[in-house]
Design an enzyme around this catalytic site. Structure first.
Site, short mmCIF file in Angstrom:
data_model
loop_
_atom_site.label_atom_id
_atom_site.label_comp_id
_atom_site.label_asym_id
_atom_site.label_seq_id
_atom_site.Cartn_x
_atom_site.Cartn_y
_atom_site.Cartn_z
N LYS A 112 40.32 10.13 32.38
CA LYS A 112 39.51 11.00 31.51
C LYS A 112 40.42 11.96 30.72
O LYS A 112 40.09 12.33 29.60
CB LYS A 112 38.49 11.78 32.32
CG LYS A 112 37.46 10.88 33.01
CD LYS A 112 36.07 11.00 32.45
CE LYS A 112 35.28 9.77 32.82
NZ LYS A 112 33.89 9.77 32.64
N LYS A 192 36.43 -0.87 32.03
CA LYS A 192 35.20 -0.77 32.80
C LYS A 192 34.03 -0.45 31.87
O LYS A 192 34.19 0.35 30.94
CB LYS A 192 35.39 0.36 33.82
CG LYS A 192 34.23 0.61 34.72
CD LYS A 192 34.45 1.88 35.53
CE LYS A 192 34.01 3.14 34.81
NZ LYS A 192 32.81 3.79 35.28
N LYS A 195 29.44 4.55 29.97
CA LYS A 195 28.54 5.20 29.01
C LYS A 195 29.34 5.76 27.85
O LYS A 195 28.99 5.59 26.70
CB LYS A 195 27.80 6.37 29.68
CG LYS A 195 26.92 5.97 30.83
CD LYS A 195 26.13 7.20 31.26
CE LYS A 195 25.82 7.15 32.74
NZ LYS A 195 26.90 7.71 33.57
N1 AQP Z 1 31.27 -0.56 35.11
C1 AQP Z 1 30.75 -0.25 36.29
N2 AQP Z 1 30.62 -1.21 37.23
C2 AQP Z 1 30.07 -0.90 38.45
N3 AQP Z 1 29.62 0.34 38.77
C3 AQP Z 1 29.74 1.30 37.85
N4 AQP Z 1 29.40 2.61 37.86
C4 AQP Z 1 29.74 3.16 36.67
N5 AQP Z 1 30.28 2.24 35.87
C5 AQP Z 1 30.30 1.07 36.57
C6 AQP Z 1 28.75 3.30 38.98
O1 AQP Z 1 27.54 3.85 38.50
C7 AQP Z 1 27.26 5.05 39.22
C8 AQP Z 1 26.91 6.16 38.26
O2 AQP Z 1 28.04 6.43 37.43
P1 AQP Z 1 28.25 7.88 36.85
O3 AQP Z 1 27.16 8.18 35.92
O4 AQP Z 1 28.42 8.83 37.94
O5 AQP Z 1 29.61 7.93 36.08
P2 AQP Z 1 30.77 6.95 35.85
O6 AQP Z 1 31.21 6.26 37.07
O7 AQP Z 1 31.85 7.73 35.16
O8 AQP Z 1 30.02 5.95 34.88
P3 AQP Z 1 30.24 5.70 33.39
O9 AQP Z 1 29.16 4.83 32.90
O10 AQP Z 1 31.64 5.22 33.18
O11 AQP Z 1 30.03 7.13 32.72
P4 AQP Z 1 31.00 8.00 31.84
O12 AQP Z 1 31.40 7.12 30.69
O13 AQP Z 1 30.16 9.16 31.42
O14 AQP Z 1 32.16 8.41 32.68
C9 AQP Z 1 28.50 5.38 40.04
O15 AQP Z 1 28.27 5.01 41.39
C10 AQP Z 1 29.57 4.50 39.43
O16 AQP Z 1 30.55 4.13 40.37
#
Ligand code: AQP
Length: 325
Positions: A112, A192, A195
């Site tokens: 990040k 990965k 969002k």
């Molecule tokens: N690509 C992924 N594959 C499997 N699991 C995933 N998770 C996120 N991306 C994947 C799991 O979803 C849950 C919620 O995620 P989060 O909202 O806490 O944040 P994150 O892991 O940072 O997800 P994003 O989509 O990548 O959000 P941003 O872009 O805002 O950082 C978690 O259990 C995560 O492991």
């Protein structure tokens, strides 16, 4: 007595199929096996740049998408992190038993920091401590997450251990639960699905948009012409077939790709139809739910009230053990 399960999701954008396959699907499956607490972690989401005008809507949308995906609020607790201030209070305390070096090693922080080089703030650095507080505040035993969060859960265990050693046993050491799809790659096939990276299919994507996004998605890059044979083992979209297509379709697509009987266009058509069919009920339910914000707010405030009682108990106990007046 059932064991307690906690997990969270950031209102940082559209909830996507990676979130669903990696975490939410497991939440729904485990809902009756554990006493489940699910949290919309808004204080985590503010560690990256965002528009305050959008936040309320994002939080309500996250609640609606999760309910539409199967999180029945009658069988679990769903609430917003900032509605229970004990999360940040415990996070401060846990900061004092968390070594800086451990936080410096966190790969999410490093990723990040690269993505948001103009805004490397202390909240981003301390993110895993707040996450540990989220989990430990409810003395949770299990945390179903995607693979990207495993390092943070390991750290939460370590923080629990350090606190317990210094002040006496309060916190159980939480264990992660991974789904069979712990890391879904983005449509670019390189990073990965996230969002914030926009490389996703959201859970409320329309069939037209699903088709459009999948038609532009990266497949086996060695397959340059329609007549080239492909290799499903290195094709990101074949991974998605495994979760959305029937056994027969998976076998057919796999064989027909290897022999060039079908091209990527046909393979993507089958996948688009299946993803659209799987997501349509979620989208329709979501559309109904967001028409009634008061209903969503009611669920979230009831969830927060139930959590508040548990959180106050834990904080009372922690303060006492720490010798605070
Ligand atoms: N690509 C992924 N594959 C499997 N699991 C995933 N998770 C996120 N991306 C994947 C799991 O979803 C849950 C919620 O995620 P989060 O909202 O806490 O944040 P994150 O892991 O940072 O997800 P994003 O989509 O990548 O959000 P941003 O872009 O805002 O950082 C978690 O259990 C995560 O492991």
């Amino acid at each position: 007595m059932k064991k307690r399960l906690f997990s969270g999701i950031q209102p940082s954008g559209d909830v996507h199929i990676g979130n669903y396959l990696g975490a939410i699907r497991n939440w729904v499956r485990l809902i009756d096996q554990f006493e489940c607490i699910f949290c919309i972690v808004d204080y985590h989401a503010i560690t990256i740049e965002y528009d305050p005008k959008d936040m309320k809507k994002r939080i309500l949308n996250a609640a609606a998408v999760n309910i539409a995906s199967g999180l029945d609020p009658g069988r679990c607790i769903l609430f917003v992190q900032s509605h229970v201030p004990e999360h940040t209070e415990l996070a401060w305390i846990l900061n004092t038993v968390t070594p800086m070096g451990h936080l410096e090693r966190m790969t999410q922080y490093k990723d990040k920091s690269r993505q948001h080089a103009e805004n490397i703030n202390a909240g981003l650095f301390n993110y895993p401590v707040l996450q540990a507080a989220d989990i430990l505040l409810y003395k949770s035993d299990a945390v179903p997450v995607g693979e990207d969060q495993v390092q943070h859960i390991e750290l939460a265990r370590e923080i629990a251990r350090k606190f317990n050693m210094r002040y006496g046993e309060i916190f159980p050491e939480p264990k992660e639960i991974l789904s069979e799809a712990p890391r879904i790659m983005g449509l670019d096939g390189k990073t990965k699905m996230s969002k914030s990276l926009g490389n996703y299919i959201s859970l409320i994507e329309s069939p037209e948009s699903i088709r459009k996004k999948l038609s532009a998605a990266v497949t086996d890059e060695n397959r340059k012409r329609r007549t080239d044979t492909g290799n499903p083992d290195i094709c990101n979209l074949f991974t998605l077939h495994k979760y959305f297509s029937t056994k027969e379709q998976i076998e057919y697509v796999q064989g027909a790709c290897r022999t060039a009987e079908i091209g990527c266009v046909e393979c993507k058509r089958v996948l688009s139809d299946n993803v659209a069919e799987a997501l349509t009920p979620v989208r329709l339910r979501y559309e109904e739910l967001v028409k009634d914000p008061d209903f969503l707010l009611g669920i979230l405030s009831e969830g927060a009230a139930r959590c508040k009682r548990m959180a106050e108990d834990t904080m009372g106990d922690a303060r006492k053990r720490m010798g605070l007046l």
